[in-house]
Design a protein around this motif. Structure first.
Motif, PDB file in Angstrom:
ATOM      1  N   MET A  75      69.938 -28.998 102.335  1.00  0.00           N
ATOM      2  CA  MET A  75      69.040 -28.037 101.696  1.00  0.00           C
ATOM      3  C   MET A  75      69.729 -27.260 100.568  1.00  0.00           C
ATOM      4  SD  MET A  75      66.399 -28.930 103.258  1.00  0.00           S
ATOM      5  CE  MET A  75      65.215 -27.836 102.477  1.00  0.00           C
ATOM      6  N   ASP A  76      71.029 -27.005 100.685  1.00  0.00           N
ATOM      7  CA  ASP A  76      71.750 -26.301  99.623  1.00  0.00           C
ATOM      8  C   ASP A  76      71.664 -27.066  98.303  1.00  0.00           C
ATOM      9  OD1 ASP A  76      74.034 -24.162 101.050  1.00  0.00           O
ATOM     10  OD2 ASP A  76      72.919 -25.546 102.298  1.00  0.00           O
ATOM     11  N   PHE A  77      71.655 -28.391  98.390  1.00  0.00           N
ATOM     12  CA  PHE A  77      71.533 -29.233  97.197  1.00  0.00           C
ATOM     13  C   PHE A  77      70.092 -29.263  96.698  1.00  0.00           C
ATOM     14  CE2 PHE A  77      70.714 -33.163  94.966  1.00  0.00           C
ATOM     15  CZ  PHE A  77      71.857 -33.404  94.215  1.00  0.00           C
ATOM     16  N   ILE A  78      69.165 -29.515  97.609  1.00  0.00           N
ATOM     17  CA  ILE A  78      67.772 -29.723  97.218  1.00  0.00           C
ATOM     18  C   ILE A  78      67.207 -28.517  96.486  1.00  0.00           C
ATOM     19  CG2 ILE A  78      65.433 -30.024  98.146  1.00  0.00           C
ATOM     20  CD1 ILE A  78      66.697 -31.871 100.293  1.00  0.00           C
ATOM     21  N   TYR A  79      67.517 -27.315  96.974  1.00  0.00           N
ATOM     22  CA  TYR A  79      66.977 -26.105  96.351  1.00  0.00           C
ATOM     23  C   TYR A  79      67.524 -25.874  94.944  1.00  0.00           C
ATOM     24  CZ  TYR A  79      65.146 -24.688 100.940  1.00  0.00           C
ATOM     25  OH  TYR A  79      64.464 -24.624 102.123  1.00  0.00           O
ATOM     26  N   GLN A  80      68.590 -26.574  94.565  1.00  0.00           N
ATOM     27  CA  GLN A  80      69.151 -26.408  93.220  1.00  0.00           C
ATOM     28  C   GLN A  80      68.537 -27.356  92.196  1.00  0.00           C
ATOM     29  OE1 GLN A  80      73.458 -25.592  92.760  1.00  0.00           O
ATOM     30  NE2 GLN A  80      73.600 -25.715  94.985  1.00  0.00           N
ATOM     31  N   LEU A  81      67.724 -28.299  92.646  1.00  0.00           N
ATOM     32  CA  LEU A  81      67.041 -29.181  91.711  1.00  0.00           C
ATOM     33  C   LEU A  81      65.957 -28.408  90.968  1.00  0.00           C
ATOM     34  CD1 LEU A  81      66.612 -32.389  93.899  1.00  0.00           C
ATOM     35  CD2 LEU A  81      67.906 -32.256  91.754  1.00  0.00           C
ATOM     36  N   GLY A 108      60.720 -23.471 103.611  1.00  0.00           N
ATOM     37  CA  GLY A 108      59.972 -24.607 103.106  1.00  0.00           C
ATOM     38  C   GLY A 108      60.292 -24.889 101.653  1.00  0.00           C
ATOM     39  N   LEU A 109      59.728 -25.966 101.127  1.00  0.00           N
ATOM     40  CA  LEU A 109      59.931 -26.290  99.724  1.00  0.00           C
ATOM     41  C   LEU A 109      58.619 -26.750  99.117  1.00  0.00           C
ATOM     42  CD1 LEU A 109      60.072 -29.648  99.144  1.00  0.00           C
ATOM     43  CD2 LEU A 109      62.155 -29.381 100.454  1.00  0.00           C
ATOM     44  N   ALA A 110      58.504 -26.539  97.824  1.00  0.00           N
ATOM     45  CA  ALA A 110      57.331 -26.982  97.079  1.00  0.00           C
ATOM     46  C   ALA A 110      57.779 -27.556  95.741  1.00  0.00           C
ATOM     47  CB  ALA A 110      56.365 -25.825  96.850  1.00  0.00           C
ATOM     48  N   ILE A 111      57.096 -28.601  95.307  1.00  0.00           N
ATOM     49  CA  ILE A 111      57.340 -29.169  93.985  1.00  0.00           C
ATOM     50  C   ILE A 111      56.360 -28.471  93.044  1.00  0.00           C
ATOM     51  CG2 ILE A 111      57.600 -31.292  92.665  1.00  0.00           C
ATOM     52  CD1 ILE A 111      59.239 -31.183  95.297  1.00  0.00           C
ATOM     53  N   SER A 112      56.830 -27.419  92.401  1.00  0.00           N
ATOM     54  CA  SER A 112      55.946 -26.558  91.625  1.00  0.00           C
ATOM     55  C   SER A 112      56.068 -26.759  90.120  1.00  0.00           C
ATOM     56  CB  SER A 112      56.238 -25.084  91.956  1.00  0.00           C
ATOM     57  OG  SER A 112      57.616 -24.798  91.762  1.00  0.00           O
ATOM     58  N   GLU A 113      57.081 -27.513  89.686  1.00  0.00           N
ATOM     59  CA  GLU A 113      57.273 -27.856  88.279  1.00  0.00           C
ATOM     60  C   GLU A 113      57.796 -29.283  88.212  1.00  0.00           C
ATOM     61  OE1 GLU A 113      59.948 -25.142  86.409  1.00  0.00           O
ATOM     62  OE2 GLU A 113      59.058 -23.378  87.330  1.00  0.00           O
TER      63      GLU A 113
END
Length: 372
Positions: A75-81, A108-113
């Protein structure tokens, strides 16, 4: 048999290592406001220097930073994309161990851009690791592109941003291709893509969960394989890429069961990595028969040594299991490692530092006996 001079190595390990008490204390102090960011960085630097020296002293040919700067392996990586944002909703992954049921939870995560690489991720971490290694190859571990989708599902993609989901997949692989290119320019020559999804999808219960979210669980592994291949297609010839596929690893718990049978033919036959780290530490992981699909030229790193507990495996028993695996893929294409990391999250698994070291030494000793 000649020793391997290219990754993956005969004696290897997945990546994460138990955090020392000094680092855990520093993280707690930082969280409570008693230690500033520079102080935490100094504590991380000191712990990484020590753990790199330890790996080299044990005799491992590759060394990681133990993932000491992370809270979670992925998650530390994913949130930096770019394009991915945290949400107030929680991701909850059901986890099981010998004592019962628990859960790994994360924001959670969302693809917002539009998904993109804003800047190379873990670049500073790799530079520092590379500065510390003397005999070992510095190895960086990052989550595979699959994990961005597997954690959120298609439902996490804003259709206003991606009316055609195919564009999301193209952007995701392009962002990863940019990351791979940037890491290669920094001198990275051993990159591991950690991917629990390709192991989880062997479990019918996991496929049912994915289908309930509206995704095509029966063919999702084919999509993941295509996207990983697109991400690494243009890597330089001297950058070796492996993937690690386990069924979950959080505080000695797991999330899925079953052998690699469901994904094996496509996984081993089509995924364009140089080596596969596979979990084989107990009956929950299935047998070696799926390895019959591994083509010549690809390495399989047998995860025979468990990180779920501190009990030290018997060397002769490990050698017998390697012989069993060699019935399906030639011995020269095999290597040995732990089944997963020792500390996929900051909390770590239920074993001591001495037990971790004993297991790593055992892997080096057995590999020496088997392959020379």
């Amino acid at each position: 048999m000649a020793p391997r001079t290219e990754p993956p190595f005969r004696a290897d390990h997945v990546g994460s290592l138990l955090r020392p008490e000094s680092l855990l204390d520093a993280r707690a102090a930082h969280a409570e406001g008693r230690l500033d960011a520079d102080g935490l960085r100094e504590a991380e630097d000191a712990a990484i220097r020590d753990v790199v020296a330890l790996q080299e002293e044990i005799g491992l040919q590759a060394a990681t930073d133990g993932e000491f700067r992370r809270t979670s392996w992925h998650m530390d990586f994913i949130y930096q994309l770019g394009g991915i944002t945290k949400t107030d909703e929680q991701i909850r992954v059901r986890m099981i161990n010998a004592e019962g049921e628990g859960a790994f939870t994360s924001a959670g995560l969302a693809i917002s851009e539009k998904v993109r690489l804003r800047e190379p991720i873990f670049a500073d971490a790799f530079r520092f690791l590379a500065e510390q290694t003397t005999t070992a190859v510095p190895k960086l571990t990052i989550p595979s592109p699959s994990m961005v989708h597997y954690r959120g599902g298609t439902a996490a993609i804003d259709r206003g941003v991606y009316p055609d989901v195919e564009e999301f997949w193209n952007d995701l692989s392009a962002a990863y291709a940019d990351e791979v290119r940037a890491l290669a320019e920094l001198g990275c020559r051993y990159l591991q893509l950690d991917d629990t999804s390709l192991a989880y999808l062997n479990d019918p219960a996991q496929r049912a969960e994915m289908a309930a979210k509206g995704d095509d669980a029966e063919h999702q592994h084919l999509r993941y394989i295509r996207q990983i291949n697109a991400a690494i297609a243009d890597r330089p010839s001297d950058l070796f890429v492996t993937t690690h596929m386990c069924r979950g690893n959080f505080r000695s718990s797991w999330a899925a069961e079953g052998g690699y049978d469901f994904v094996a033919e496509a996984l081993f036959g089509e995924l364009a990595v140089d080596g596969f780290f596979c979990e084989f530490d107990d009956e929950r992981s299935g047998g070696f028969a799926p390895l019959r699909f591994v083509p010549p030229g690809k390495q399989v790193v047998l995860g025979l040594v468990t990180t779920k507990n501190g009990r030290l495996e018997d060397a002769d028993a490990l050698k017998r299991r390697i012989d069993e695996a060699a019935k399906y893929v030639p011995l020269e294409q095999l290597c040995l490692s732990p089944q997963c990391g020792f500390s996929s999250t900051v909390e770590g698994n239920s074993l001591t530092l001495d037990e971790e070291i004993a297991k790593l030494r055992l892997i080096v000793d057995v590999a020496q006996d088997v392959w020379g």
